[in-house]
Write a protein that holds these residues in place. Structure first.
Motif, PDB file in Angstrom:
ATOM      1  N   ILE A   1       3.136   9.975  20.149  1.00 45.77           N
ATOM      2  CA  ILE A   1       4.238  10.641  19.392  1.00 45.77           C
ATOM      3  C   ILE A   1       6.103  10.706  21.088  1.00 45.77           C
ATOM      4  CG2 ILE A   1       4.820  12.837  18.733  1.00 45.77           C
ATOM      5  CD1 ILE A   1       2.878  11.003  16.930  1.00 45.77           C
ATOM      6  N   PRO A   2       6.405  10.291  20.100  1.00 47.03           N
ATOM      7  CA  PRO A   2       7.353   9.898  21.275  1.00 47.03           C
ATOM      8  C   PRO A   2       8.223  11.293  22.181  1.00 47.03           C
ATOM      9  CG  PRO A   2       8.497   9.688  18.582  1.00 47.03           C
ATOM     10  CD  PRO A   2       7.033   9.888  18.269  1.00 47.03           C
ATOM     11  N   ALA A   3       8.571  11.352  23.224  1.00 50.67           N
ATOM     12  CA  ALA A   3       8.889  12.480  23.825  1.00 50.67           C
ATOM     13  C   ALA A   3      10.468  12.619  23.402  1.00 50.67           C
ATOM     14  CB  ALA A   3       9.907  11.653  25.540  1.00 50.67           C
ATOM     15  N   GLY A   4      10.196  14.535  22.728  1.00 46.89           N
ATOM     16  CA  GLY A   4      11.681  14.707  22.341  1.00 46.89           C
ATOM     17  C   GLY A   4      11.159  14.929  21.145  1.00 46.89           C
ATOM     18  N   VAL A   5      10.174  14.942  20.385  1.00 43.86           N
ATOM     19  CA  VAL A   5      10.286  15.157  18.259  1.00 43.86           C
ATOM     20  C   VAL A   5      10.096  16.928  18.823  1.00 43.86           C
ATOM     21  CG1 VAL A   5       7.528  15.577  19.481  1.00 43.86           C
ATOM     22  CG2 VAL A   5       8.513  14.608  16.795  1.00 43.86           C
TER      23      VAL A   5
ATOM     24  N   PRO B   1       0.410  -2.881   4.378  1.00 43.37           N
ATOM     25  CA  PRO B   1      -0.444  -1.343   3.801  1.00 43.37           C
ATOM     26  C   PRO B   1       0.971  -1.328   3.577  1.00 43.37           C
ATOM     27  CG  PRO B   1      -0.209  -2.716   6.464  1.00 43.37           C
ATOM     28  CD  PRO B   1      -0.046  -3.739   6.162  1.00 43.37           C
ATOM     29  N   GLY B   2       1.050   0.121   3.820  1.00 43.28           N
ATOM     30  CA  GLY B   2       1.892   1.766   3.608  1.00 43.28           C
ATOM     31  C   GLY B   2       2.293   1.980   4.406  1.00 43.28           C
ATOM     32  N   ASP B   3       3.032   2.726   5.271  1.00 44.70           N
ATOM     33  CA  ASP B   3       3.202   3.733   6.351  1.00 44.70           C
ATOM     34  C   ASP B   3       2.913   5.193   7.174  1.00 44.70           C
ATOM     35  OD1 ASP B   3       4.837   1.267   6.883  1.00 44.70           O
ATOM     36  OD2 ASP B   3       7.588   2.506   6.116  1.00 44.70           O
ATOM     37  N   LEU B   4       2.405   5.234   7.485  1.00 44.91           N
ATOM     38  CA  LEU B   4       2.030   6.992   7.960  1.00 44.91           C
ATOM     39  C   LEU B   4       2.616   7.835   7.743  1.00 44.91           C
ATOM     40  CD1 LEU B   4      -0.610   8.917   8.410  1.00 44.91           C
ATOM     41  CD2 LEU B   4      -0.874   7.884  11.118  1.00 44.91           C
ATOM     42  N   LEU B   5       3.311   9.068   7.824  1.00 48.19           N
ATOM     43  CA  LEU B   5       4.610   9.662   8.119  1.00 48.19           C
ATOM     44  C   LEU B   5       3.660  10.662   8.637  1.00 48.19           C
ATOM     45  CD1 LEU B   5       6.128   9.372   4.770  1.00 48.19           C
ATOM     46  CD2 LEU B   5       6.619   8.460   6.727  1.00 48.19           C
ATOM     47  N   VAL B   6       3.675  11.288   9.890  1.00 48.58           N
ATOM     48  CA  VAL B   6       2.961  12.460  10.697  1.00 48.58           C
ATOM     49  C   VAL B   6       3.886  13.381  10.249  1.00 48.58           C
ATOM     50  CG1 VAL B   6       2.131  12.848  12.670  1.00 48.58           C
ATOM     51  CG2 VAL B   6       2.056  10.322  11.939  1.00 48.58           C
ATOM     52  N   ARG B   7       3.928  14.542  10.572  1.00 53.04           N
ATOM     53  CA  ARG B   7       4.107  15.964  10.006  1.00 53.04           C
ATOM     54  C   ARG B   7       3.985  16.508  11.040  1.00 53.04           C
ATOM     55  NH1 ARG B   7       9.177  17.307   7.313  1.00 53.04           N
ATOM     56  NH2 ARG B   7       8.461  16.741   5.762  1.00 53.04           N
ATOM     57  N   VAL B   8       4.552  16.955  12.150  1.00 54.96           N
ATOM     58  CA  VAL B   8       4.919  17.478  13.736  1.00 54.96           C
ATOM     59  C   VAL B   8       4.859  18.889  13.740  1.00 54.96           C
ATOM     60  CG1 VAL B   8       5.210  17.287  16.207  1.00 54.96           C
ATOM     61  CG2 VAL B   8       5.168  15.580  14.697  1.00 54.96           C
TER      62      VAL B   8
ATOM     63  N   GLY C   1       0.465  -1.124   0.066  1.00 55.35           N
ATOM     64  CA  GLY C   1      -0.608   0.450   0.092  1.00 55.35           C
ATOM     65  C   GLY C   1       0.735   1.374  -0.059  1.00 55.35           C
ATOM     66  N   ALA C   2       0.218   2.086  -0.104  1.00 57.46           N
ATOM     67  CA  ALA C   2       1.502   3.645  -0.585  1.00 57.46           C
ATOM     68  C   ALA C   2       1.431   4.182   1.726  1.00 57.46           C
ATOM     69  CB  ALA C   2      -0.094   4.502  -1.673  1.00 57.46           C
ATOM     70  N   ASP C   3       1.977   5.231   0.809  1.00 57.29           N
ATOM     71  CA  ASP C   3       2.602   5.682   2.162  1.00 57.29           C
ATOM     72  C   ASP C   3       1.622   6.420   2.143  1.00 57.29           C
ATOM     73  OD1 ASP C   3       4.668   4.080   3.070  1.00 57.29           O
ATOM     74  OD2 ASP C   3       6.045   5.350   1.927  1.00 57.29           O
ATOM     75  N   VAL C   4       0.956   6.949   3.726  1.00 59.52           N
ATOM     76  CA  VAL C   4       0.668   8.413   4.189  1.00 59.52           C
ATOM     77  C   VAL C   4       1.046   9.533   4.418  1.00 59.52           C
ATOM     78  CG1 VAL C   4      -2.626   8.816   5.017  1.00 59.52           C
ATOM     79  CG2 VAL C   4      -2.109   6.687   3.684  1.00 59.52           C
TER      80      VAL C   4
ATOM     81  N   ARG D   1       9.011  14.622  11.451  1.00 54.00           N
ATOM     82  CA  ARG D   1       8.698  13.740  10.190  1.00 54.00           C
ATOM     83  C   ARG D   1       8.216  12.038  11.303  1.00 54.00           C
ATOM     84  NH1 ARG D   1       7.851  12.181   4.064  1.00 54.00           N
ATOM     85  NH2 ARG D   1      10.007  11.348   4.605  1.00 54.00           N
ATOM     86  N   ILE D   2       7.365  12.071  11.733  1.00 52.71           N
ATOM     87  CA  ILE D   2       7.684  10.369  12.602  1.00 52.71           C
ATOM     88  C   ILE D   2       6.506   9.426  12.214  1.00 52.71           C
ATOM     89  CG2 ILE D   2       7.068   9.583  14.716  1.00 52.71           C
ATOM     90  CD1 ILE D   2       7.925  11.283  14.742  1.00 52.71           C
TER      91      ILE D   2
END
Length: 388
Positions: A239-243, A264-271, A137-140, A248-249
């Motif tokens: 969301i890990p400590a120290g972000v 499935p693909g991965d989820l990329l979270v911009r913080v 699957g595609a990354d989101v 991008r997580i």
């Protein structure tokens, strides 16, 4: 041209050159023969026309460096003059021989010369096409905004994701309720069609089924037969400590679902991190600016400094400390991946009083007289003159 042509036809002989002939020699030989056998010079001569086609075919292969190399490699496997036998040989004793057996493999076992020539001529036997293999699957990508404190300590957030997935009405089949799609008659369900391009076979998505391998006669009204639909889902993510702001997580396996059983693909979270009214950040360290009085810097003092998520800490200021000096408090910064913490960097800054009563003004004037001496800017001004 087919693979059979590559094995049976001697293009070097057709042009009258050796196998080691240089490109210039091949070009010269072709031009000479082309002038001799050109249809315009031999109107009505079928043999001359056939000969012209033969030398043109030979030149098209030998003049192309890549195709010439493939031709030489194919012939070197069997030696020059290899002939593909046929079923009806003169003199009886014919045997049953299928050209597909040698180039596509025998029966379901596969493994014939089709696999071998698939590398050289981009052709293969009965192998699974890329369209039929499981596909990841595609990354989101998504974004979230945290408070300064949550970014330092780590937190769990709810992320609402909008993306394409199987249509909930037809469950991804693309067919209307009560009907089922049928295997595409053009590609036999492979999702790909092939066409010849000279001596190469080119595979491309089937135009009839658009690469799905299935044809929908009565499409689902919700997805119009595509089998896909936009949907929303909410997931809880840690969301890990120290972000840090802008980081991008990656959350493995939480992206778009795979196709045909693929992962499935991965989820990329911009913080994004909101600023704090007191603290700032420098790498793994927290920073804070603390106001002090002139007397505290001149005479020395112990001042209380705020710490993030904890009781204030005491910082000792030595006598004669300059304005803007920095002090380091270990262990009061951002938590690192190894479990240790950065430091709290404290900057002291003199707070100049805006309103003075009579007693305070008199005291400062007495201090000015008591400390009067050489102009503290005299050396600075002299150094400036030296540069003129």
């Amino acid at each position: 041209m087919s693979t059979k042509d590559y094995l049976e036809k001697d293009y070097y002989k057709a042009l009258g050159v050796t196998k080691t002939a240089k490109p210039a020699e091949i070009k010269t030989a072709y031009r000479k023969l082309a002038r001799k056998y050109h249809p315009d010079s031999n109107q009505g001569d079928a043999k001359a026309e056939e000969r012209f086609k033969e030398i043109s075919e030979a030149y098209s292969v030998l003049s192309d460096e890549k195709r010439r190399k493939e031709y030489d490699e194919a012939r070197s496997m069997f030696g020059g003059g290899f002939r593909v036998p046929t079923g009806n040989r003169p003199g009886g004793g014919g045997f049953n021989f299928d050209l597909g057996d040698i180039f596509s493999g025998a029966g379901d076992a596969g493994g014939g010369l089709g696999d071998l020539f698939g590398t050289v001529f981009n052709r293969g036997g009965n192998r699974t096409t890329a369209q039929n293999r499981p596909r990841r699957g595609a990354d989101v990508e998504t974004e979230t905004t945290l408070s300064f404190s949550d970014a330092i300590d780590g937190t769990t957030v709810g992320l609402r994701l909008t993306g394409e997935g199987p249509c909930p009405t037809c469950r991804g089949t693309g067919a209307k309720a009560g009907t089922v799609p049928r295997v595409c008659p053009v590609c036999d369900g492979t999702g790909q069609s092939s066409r010849n391009q000279g001596s190469f076979g080119i595979s491309e998505p089937c135009k009839e089924c658009r690469g799905r391998g299935l044809v929908v006669d009565d499409p689902c009204p919700a997805c119009t037969g595509s089998g896909r639909a936009m949907s929303q889902r909410t997931i809880q993510s840690r969301i890990p400590a120290g972000v840090s702001d802008g980081q991008r997580i990656k959350i493995a396996g939480k992206g778009a679902p795979g196709e045909r059983g693929g992962p499935p693909g991965d989820l990329l979270v911009r913080v994004h991190v909101k600023p704090h009214p007191v603290f700032a950040r420098s790498g793994d360290n927290l920073t804070v600016t603390v106001p002090v009085t002139f007397a505290e810097l001149a005479l020395g003092a112990e001042v209380k400094v705020p710490a993030h998520r904890g009781a204030p800490v005491t910082v000792r200021i030595p006598p004669g400390t300059a304005n803007g000096s920095k002090f380091r408090v270990s262990g009061k910064g951002v938590r690192r991946k190894d479990g240790t913490n950065g430091a709290l960097i404290v900057t002291v800054e003199v707070m100049v009083p805006q309103n003075l009563n009579g007693k305070a003004r008199s005291a400062i004037e007495d201090l000015r007289e008591a400390t009067a001496g050489a102009d503290p800017r005299e050396e600075l001004l002299e150094r400036a003159k030296e540069t003129l």
